[in-house]
Design an enzyme around this catalytic site. Structure first.
Site, short mmCIF file in Angstrom:
data_model
loop_
_atom_site.label_atom_id
_atom_site.label_comp_id
_atom_site.label_asym_id
_atom_site.label_seq_id
_atom_site.Cartn_x
_atom_site.Cartn_y
_atom_site.Cartn_z
N LYS A 184 36.05 -33.08 28.70
CA LYS A 184 37.18 -32.68 29.55
C LYS A 184 37.30 -33.59 30.76
CE LYS A 184 39.36 -28.81 31.91
NZ LYS A 184 39.40 -27.36 32.16
N GLU A 190 25.63 -36.25 28.86
CA GLU A 190 25.13 -36.31 27.49
C GLU A 190 26.13 -37.00 26.57
OE1 GLU A 190 23.80 -32.18 29.10
OE2 GLU A 190 25.48 -33.59 29.36
N GLY A 243 36.87 -25.51 28.63
CA GLY A 243 36.13 -26.14 27.56
C GLY A 243 35.85 -25.24 26.37
N ARG A 244 35.38 -24.03 26.64
CA ARG A 244 35.02 -23.14 25.53
C ARG A 244 36.24 -22.48 24.89
NH1 ARG A 244 33.58 -21.52 30.35
NH2 ARG A 244 34.13 -19.49 31.23
N GLU A 329 28.78 -17.64 28.51
CA GLU A 329 29.26 -18.51 29.58
C GLU A 329 30.43 -17.87 30.31
OE1 GLU A 329 28.91 -22.93 29.33
OE2 GLU A 329 31.09 -22.83 29.31
N HIS A 360 16.03 -10.18 5.79
CA HIS A 360 14.61 -10.39 5.52
C HIS A 360 13.90 -11.02 6.71
CE1 HIS A 360 14.95 -9.33 1.22
NE2 HIS A 360 16.18 -9.78 1.38
N LYS A 470 21.78 -29.33 35.59
CA LYS A 470 22.25 -30.71 35.45
C LYS A 470 21.99 -31.50 36.73
CE LYS A 470 26.10 -29.96 32.21
NZ LYS A 470 27.56 -30.13 32.05
#
Length: 496
Positions: A184, A190, A243-244, A329, A360, A470
């Site tokens: 964005k 990263e 962003g999300r 978030e 399981h 960060k």
């Protein structure tokens, strides 16, 4: 607000089996069908009185006005003084914002047409680097919908761990790879490091103009151009799209390219259908609202700290991971929109897995453990495989039986073999898994998250909590800042 919560907290704790015995209309009251999805909350502890109490709380918290503000483009993200306009990407929002989103979509489609016409050379592979919402959304879409019709081999790389990139390098031909950089701000550490390493890989393997095969997806196009991407290959999206919540924007480019433009448009249309349902339907018949009411009942009244989602469909295996970011978030906050302490639990910890594998592994705790965990089952009537029908039949029967078993339990003389029951679950049953229905499903989860935030009085649309780590990582890399003895020791051990 206190009186409204008091009414909710005073609701009687009637067992689920008794709720069915007491009300023959329970199933019809707590189930509905929207956009190709059947919703069933009858195995939760919601009752008519509970829904009425939550409707009163919603009125006190101004949900109707805030819902309208969401769609009108008002600055409801108050801490960042910003509108929240992901719904405009699917045609539901302020007219100017909808028009801008359509223009950006048309720009994306034009570039896709050029790529398919081999204007950038023969492309067989798409290497998409992003993180958070810039990766989770496209990854979910392609994994869920691209198993048969995917036109390109796609790798979504989020982790800064070089192993993740090298896995993609091992599969791809650099000369036939399109590098998609999704950020964005176009400053995400990263993502930029991964993109730089991908360009280096392309250069080392003889690609003459690696920047000529880079597409940038960003709300900061100038930064992308400054980094080296040609303006014609920058796909912008609005700063007001978080962003999300961004898979509907140009962040969805790899999905639109891999699945085809028609599929991307159907995704948007399905989400728009859910938006209209949410916007126009009374709360007691409103899927996102009822889901939020159930979530809040368990966090506030029963003090459940987690909620589990199990996808009984391999194509939706990434859904729990996607929901973790969306919900935690958005609503993992400790203060209200006014900056005051919330004073009560906010988002539950979201987790989950894939049925029948999870049966399981973790279902032992769900059935006989000491934690109360509301469970959500997501299943699809039409299977995604071509094997014998018994595969899908057994898959669905297991999903339905688990919900029944959690509710009913079983009492025998041996305590170790007894099940207390009265453990809640809800079920989302999709007619089929196609772009339209998946779009509606994701939009449902977004609006559900919004309702919970409004009723709690928090802002679902900022995420300052991701920044501190960060900042400290950057400080550690640059040196000149001291840390606690444990952290200093770890840095010394790792780097000497």
């Amino acid at each position: 607000m206190t009186a409204d919560w008091t009414a909710i907290e005073a609701l009687p704790a009637t067992k689920l089996v008794d709720l069915f015995d007491q009300d023959s209309n329970r199933l019809s009251m707590l189930s509905l069908d929207v956009a190709g999805i059947h919703f069933d909350w009858s195995k939760t502890h919601l009752t008519k009185d509970a829904v009425t109490a939550f409707e009163a709380l919603a009125k006190a918290q101004g949900l109707a006005a805030k819902r309208e503000a969401l769609f009108s483009g008002a600055h409801i993200n108050v801490t960042e003084d910003r509108a929240v306009e992901h719904t405009a990407e699917r045609g539901e929002g302020a007219p100017d914002s909808v028009a801008r989103a359509r223009a950006f979509h048309q720009r994306m489609r034009t570039l896709i047409d050029a790529i398919e016409a081999e204007a950038l050379g023969p492309i067989r592979h798409i290497l998409h680097v992003g993180i958070g919402g810039s990766a989770l959304g496209p990854d979910l879409l392609i994994d869920a919908l691209g198993r048969e019709d995917k036109r390109y081999d796609v790798a979504i790389v989020a982790n800064i761990d070089g192993v993740a990139l090298e896995d993609a390098f091992a599969r791809f031909d650099p000369a036939a790879t399109l590098l998609v950089v999704a950020s964005k701000t176009f400053t995400t550490t990263e993502t930029i490091l991964n993109a730089t390493s991908a360009l280096q890989w392309m250069t080392e393997h003889g690609v003459e103009d690696p920047y000529g095969k880079v597409i940038a997806l960003t709300a900061a196009p100038d930064k992308a151009v400054e980094w080296g991407v040609d303006e014609t290959r920058v796909l912008p999206f609005s700063e007001s799209v978080g962003g999300r919540y961004s898979l509907w924007s140009s962040i969805g480019f790899p999905a639109a390219l891999a699945l085809g433009w028609d599929a991307f448009e159907e995704l948007l249309e399905g989400a728009g259908e859910m938006d209209r349902h949410f916007r126009l339907t009374a709360l007691h018949e409103n899927a996102p609202a009822l889901a939020a009411f159930a979530d809040l009942y368990y966090t506030q009244v029963r003090h459940a700290e987690t909620r589990a989602t199990f996808a009984y469909d391999q194509r939706l295996k990434l859904l729990p991971s996607y929901l973790q970011q969306l919900e935690m978030e958005s609503n993992g906050k400790g203060v209200t929109v006014d900056g005051d302490p919330v004073g009560r639990p906010t988002a539950p910890i979201t987790w989950g897995g894939v049925g029948t594998e999870a049966q399981h592994a973790v279902f032992q705790l769900l059935h006989q453990g000491t934690h109360l965990v509301p469970v959500e089952f997501v299943a699809v009537i039409e299977g995604g495989d071509t094997l014998a029908e018994e595969h899908h039949r057994q898959l669905l029967l297991n999903a339905f039986a688990q919900g029944a078993a959690l509710m009913k339990g079983k009492q025998v003389s041996d305590p170790a073999r007894s099940y207390t029951g009265d453990r809640p679950s809800s079920t989302l049953l999709l007619d089929q898994l196609d772009p339209r229905t998946l779009g509606a499903l994701i939009a449902f989860y977004e609006q559900r998250t919004f309702v919970s935030a409004v009723l709690l009085g928090i802002n679902a649309f900022d995420q300052f909590g991701v920044e501190l780590g960060k900042e400290m990582a950057k400080a550690a890399g640059e040196g000149g800042q001291s840390f606690d003895p444990s952290t200093e020791d770890l840095i010394a051990r790792a780097f000497g």
